[in-house]
Structures are given as structure tokens and as C-alpha cells.
Design a protein around this motif. Structure first.
Motif, PDB file in Angstrom:
ATOM      1  N   PHE A  39       0.847  -1.199   0.000  1.00  0.00           N
ATOM      2  CA  PHE A  39       0.000   0.000   0.000  1.00  0.00           C
ATOM      3  C   PHE A  39       0.878   1.243   0.000  1.00  0.00           C
ATOM      4  N   ALA A  40       0.454   2.239  -0.753  1.00  0.00           N
ATOM      5  CA  ALA A  40       1.136   3.531  -0.760  1.00  0.00           C
ATOM      6  C   ALA A  40       0.106   4.633  -0.973  1.00  0.00           C
ATOM      7  N   ALA A  41       0.297   5.761  -0.322  1.00  0.00           N
ATOM      8  CA  ALA A  41      -0.518   6.953  -0.561  1.00  0.00           C
ATOM      9  C   ALA A  41       0.328   7.930  -1.361  1.00  0.00           C
ATOM     10  N   VAL A  42      -0.206   8.439  -2.458  1.00  0.00           N
ATOM     11  CA  VAL A  42       0.541   9.335  -3.333  1.00  0.00           C
ATOM     12  C   VAL A  42      -0.269  10.597  -3.616  1.00  0.00           C
ATOM     13  N   ILE A  43       0.417  11.609  -4.089  1.00  0.00           N
ATOM     14  CA  ILE A  43      -0.218  12.854  -4.518  1.00  0.00           C
ATOM     15  C   ILE A  43      -0.161  12.919  -6.041  1.00  0.00           C
ATOM     16  N   VAL A  44      -1.319  13.128  -6.649  1.00  0.00           N
ATOM     17  CA  VAL A  44      -1.415  13.244  -8.105  1.00  0.00           C
ATOM     18  C   VAL A  44      -1.812  14.683  -8.444  1.00  0.00           C
ATOM     19  N   GLN A  45      -1.031  15.317  -9.289  1.00  0.00           N
ATOM     20  CA  GLN A  45      -1.309  16.707  -9.648  1.00  0.00           C
ATOM     21  C   GLN A  45      -2.551  16.819 -10.521  1.00  0.00           C
ATOM     22  N   ASP A  46      -3.348  17.847 -10.255  1.00  0.00           N
ATOM     23  CA  ASP A  46      -4.521  18.166 -11.061  1.00  0.00           C
ATOM     24  C   ASP A  46      -4.358  19.608 -11.511  1.00  0.00           C
ATOM     25  N   ALA A  47      -4.041  19.800 -12.766  1.00  0.00           N
ATOM     26  CA  ALA A  47      -3.732  21.139 -13.274  1.00  0.00           C
ATOM     27  C   ALA A  47      -4.887  22.113 -13.100  1.00  0.00           C
ATOM     28  N   ASP A  48      -6.117  21.604 -12.932  1.00  0.00           N
ATOM     29  CA  ASP A  48      -7.292  22.466 -12.829  1.00  0.00           C
ATOM     30  C   ASP A  48      -7.757  22.690 -11.404  1.00  0.00           C
ATOM     31  N   ASP A  49      -7.066  22.106 -10.419  1.00  0.00           N
ATOM     32  CA  ASP A  49      -7.522  22.230  -9.034  1.00  0.00           C
ATOM     33  C   ASP A  49      -6.393  21.779  -8.108  1.00  0.00           C
ATOM     34  N   ARG A  50      -6.739  21.589  -6.839  1.00  0.00           N
ATOM     35  CA  ARG A  50      -5.754  21.121  -5.871  1.00  0.00           C
ATOM     36  C   ARG A  50      -5.317  19.693  -6.188  1.00  0.00           C
ATOM     37  N   PRO A  51      -4.129  19.296  -5.716  1.00  0.00           N
ATOM     38  CA  PRO A  51      -3.647  17.936  -5.957  1.00  0.00           C
ATOM     39  C   PRO A  51      -4.599  16.900  -5.365  1.00  0.00           C
ATOM     40  N   LEU A  52      -4.621  15.719  -5.972  1.00  0.00           N
ATOM     41  CA  LEU A  52      -5.471  14.618  -5.542  1.00  0.00           C
ATOM     42  C   LEU A  52      -4.679  13.657  -4.664  1.00  0.00           C
ATOM     43  N   VAL A  53      -5.319  13.183  -3.610  1.00  0.00           N
ATOM     44  CA  VAL A  53      -4.708  12.167  -2.752  1.00  0.00           C
ATOM     45  C   VAL A  53      -5.236  10.802  -3.191  1.00  0.00           C
ATOM     46  N   VAL A  54      -4.328   9.882  -3.467  1.00  0.00           N
ATOM     47  CA  VAL A  54      -4.697   8.575  -4.011  1.00  0.00           C
ATOM     48  C   VAL A  54      -4.059   7.468  -3.181  1.00  0.00           C
ATOM     49  N   GLY A  55      -4.847   6.472  -2.809  1.00  0.00           N
ATOM     50  CA  GLY A  55      -4.338   5.289  -2.138  1.00  0.00           C
ATOM     51  C   GLY A  55      -4.180   4.164  -3.153  1.00  0.00           C
ATOM     52  N   ILE A  56      -3.044   3.474  -3.112  1.00  0.00           N
ATOM     53  CA  ILE A  56      -2.767   2.416  -4.088  1.00  0.00           C
ATOM     54  C   ILE A  56      -2.468   1.111  -3.363  1.00  0.00           C
ATOM     55  N   TRP A  57      -3.264   0.089  -3.661  1.00  0.00           N
ATOM     56  CA  TRP A  57      -3.040  -1.275  -3.170  1.00  0.00           C
ATOM     57  C   TRP A  57      -2.510  -2.098  -4.342  1.00  0.00           C
ATOM     58  N   TYR A  58      -1.583  -3.009  -4.092  1.00  0.00           N
ATOM     59  CA  TYR A  58      -0.995  -3.760  -5.207  1.00  0.00           C
ATOM     60  C   TYR A  58      -0.376  -5.063  -4.707  1.00  0.00           C
TER      61      TYR A  58
END
Length: 337
Positions: A39-58
Motif C-alpha cells: 500500500f502507498a498513498a501518493v499525490i497526483v497533480q490536477d492542473a485544474d484544481d488542488r492535488p489529488l490524494v490517491v491510495g494504491i493497493w498492489y
């Protein structure tokens, strides 16, 4: 004063003991997947708004430990390596006021079965930020979030080369079900929300600050043809797709509803989606399930409304079957060609 301080001290001690007991309970009841999961939590940039917080399971072969994800303790490897190649990817869209952890048990089960799972917290519609709820942005922006997350996972995630871009699916609950329908090609008419809510109000209608009175251009809605299969659970605003807003959907769909769901009534939501989809979905009606029964099971001591199921409904037992069926659907529809 001394008596008051003793009273305050006793309350503090009781709170500390209660919190300690809650943590011990979480620790003991940690969800342990059949196969190792990272599991990892990452920040994904959104050019039109604030960055998105995403949780990734793998899938992983790294050593796991107990980690608190949302309200659930899970046995996962934080930051472990990604195991496997040609992995299928599932992106999750939570419901109104949700979080990336809203369906953490389903994400864990999917990752244990060999999927990479990316769950986004939607900007402006989550448990910490409701700034867009009840405005057109509430529904319009969500599809862009999904598109940005898919771009990140398939192009920028450090292990993106281990994902098969031809094996992409989506899971959406409630407002996330609406998001999924649009992402796979649906075109809603926002003006229908205003007229419907005036004539036949339901739960979601009360969330609008001002009911939409006009449609938006079809080009406003972002579709993502990379998504080949979708699990749609208790979708909201199904009536907004009348009369032919789902005619261009080609993705395979599994559709779920709870027989006791009063938040998203069947007749004005799932029934319409079932009728409008060009290919009949793999449909499941769950006896005794209410709207929030599809959220991850809560710790037994947590007295939140979204954690309560009536009539003796066993959410934990249901989710074992639910997750199994969701996995089987994605395995079938995203099988290697």
C-alpha cells in the motif's frame, strides 16, 4: 477546584483507556489478505484544481505489517515492491462525503487477487471538504479526477510498466457510481436533476445548494475509453441519463443495489440504468442491504450512522461474498486476450 480537577482527570483516564482499547481491538482484528499486498498513498497533480490524494493497493512479495488505513487496520507492506507484470488496474470512485479508504476491504481483496487498485479522494466532495457538494462542479469534476489518476497510474507511477493498459476497470459507489457511468461513456442531463427533484425529491436532492435548471454541453463530460469493465454500486442520479444518455456505453457492467436502500431508490436509479444500458448488466440485488452496507465494514465500537445496518444484516459476511463476486467479474471481463 480540587474535586473538579479530580473529575477531569478521571474523564481523561477513561478516554485514554477507551482509545487504547479501540486501538487494541483494531490491531487484533487487522484484515489479512490471502496473498501479500502493498500500500502507498501518493499525490497526483490536477492542473485544474488542488492535488489529488490517491491510495494504491498492489500485489507484493515484501514483508507486511499492520497499518491503519481510514478506519481499518490492514496487514500490508508500506512502500513494498510491486510483484508481477501485465497487472490489471482498477480505479475506485467513492460516494458523497467519502474518502479513498471508503472501500478499503474491496481494494485489499482485489490487490490480493492480483490487481493494482487506485482509490482517489475527490476534491470538494469528501469527509474533510464538501466545498463543491450541491454545485455543478460536484458531479462534473469527478470524471476529470478519474482521468488524471489513470494518466498517473499508466504513465508516471514508478511501477507503471507492470500494468497492462488494456486491462483497466473501475469501481464506483453512489455518486461514484454516477462518476463511473459518465467515465464509461454516459451523458447525463443536469436539467433533469432540477425537474426530478422538484417533482419527486429523494435523498440526494437535499444536498443541492441550488438545483440545476439547465444542461451543460456534452463536451463538459470526460469519458475514458481505457476503462473496459465497471462495477457500479447504488448509483445516484440514474434518472439524469434519461432518455438515451447511456447509449454509447460499451464497457461491461456489473450493477449492485441494496433492497433496503432508501437513499438511492431503485425505481429512479438502478432500474433506469438497467434499462438504458445497451448490454444488460450483471445485476445483483442484495436482500437486507441499505445504502451504506456497501462501505467497508466498520470497527464494532464505532457508533457512526454509516456503520449501522438494520435488521441483523451482517455486513462483514456480505462483503466476503461481495468482494468475491467483484473479483470474479473483473477477472472475467479483464482477462488477457
Amino acid at each position: 477546584m480540587r474535586r473538579f480537577l479530580k473529575f477531569v482527570g478521571a474523564i481523561v483516564v477513561l478516554l485514554v483507556l477507551a482509545l487504547g482499547g479501540a486501538f487494541i481491538s483494531l490491531y487484533k482484528d487487522a484484515e489479512t489478505p490471502a496473498h501479500p499486498v502493498g500500500f502507498a498513498a501518493v499525490i497526483v497533480q490536477d492542473a485544474d484544481d488542488r492535488p489529488l490524494v490517491v491510495g494504491i493497493w498492489y500485489p507484493t512479495d515484501s514483508m507486511a505489517r499492520r497499518s491503519l488505513i481510514g478506519m481499518s487496520m490492514q496487514q500490508v507492506s508500506g512502500g513494498g515492491n510491486v510483484a508481477g507484470r501485465g497487472l490489471p488496474l482498477i480505479v475506485i470512485s467513492h460516494g458523497n462525503y467519502g474518502l479513498l479508504s471508503s472501500h478499503s476491504d474491496t481494494a485489499l481483496a482485489l490487490a490480493s487477487a492480483g490487481f493494482v487498485v487506485a482509490a482517489v479522494t475527490h476534491t470538494g466532495d469528501n469527509a474533510k471538504d464538501q466545498g463543491y457538494v450541491g454545485t455543478p462542479r460536484w458531479l462534473i469534476d469527478r470524471q476529470r479526477h478519474i482521468h488524471r489518476v489513470l494518466d498517473y497510474m499508466l504513465n508516471d507511477w514508478p511501477a507503471h510498466a507492470q500494468i497492462d493498459p488494456e486491462r483497466v476497470g473501475m469501481f464506483g459507489f453512489s455518486a461514484g457510481g454516477f462518476t463511473t457511468l459518465v467515465s464509461i461513456g454516459g451523458v447525463p442531463d443536469l436539467a433533469r436533476i432540477g425537474s426530478h427533484c422538484k417533482e419527486q425529491p429523494e435523498f440526494a436532492c437535499a444536498l443541492w445548494k441550488q438545483l440545476p435548471s439547465a444542461s451543460v454541453p456534452e463536451s463538459t463530460w470526460i469519458h475514458d475509453p481505457r476503462i473496459k469493465a465497471a462495477v457500479i454500486v447504488a448509483p445516484g442520479f440514474g434518472f439524469a441519463f434519461e432518455p438515451d444518455g447511456l447509449s454509447h456505453v460499451t464497457a461491461a457492467v456489473q450493477l449492485w443495489n441494496g433492497a433496503d436502500d432508501i437513499n438511492v431508490p431503485y425505481a429512479t436509479n438502478e432500474a433506469i440504468v438497467r434499462r438504458l444500458l445497451p448490454t444488460p448488466p450483471d445485476y445483483h440485488a442484495v436482500a437486507g442491504a441499505a445504502h451504506f452496507s456497501f462501505l467497508a465494514p466498520c470497527p464494532s465500537w464505532l457508533p457512526l450512522p454509516v456503520c449501522k445496518d438494520s435488521g441483523g444484516f451482517d455486513r462483514m459476511a456480505f462483503h466476503r461474498n461481495f468482494n468475491r463476486d467483484v473479483i470474479a467479474f473483473f477477472q472475467d471481463k479483464l482477462a488477457r486476450k
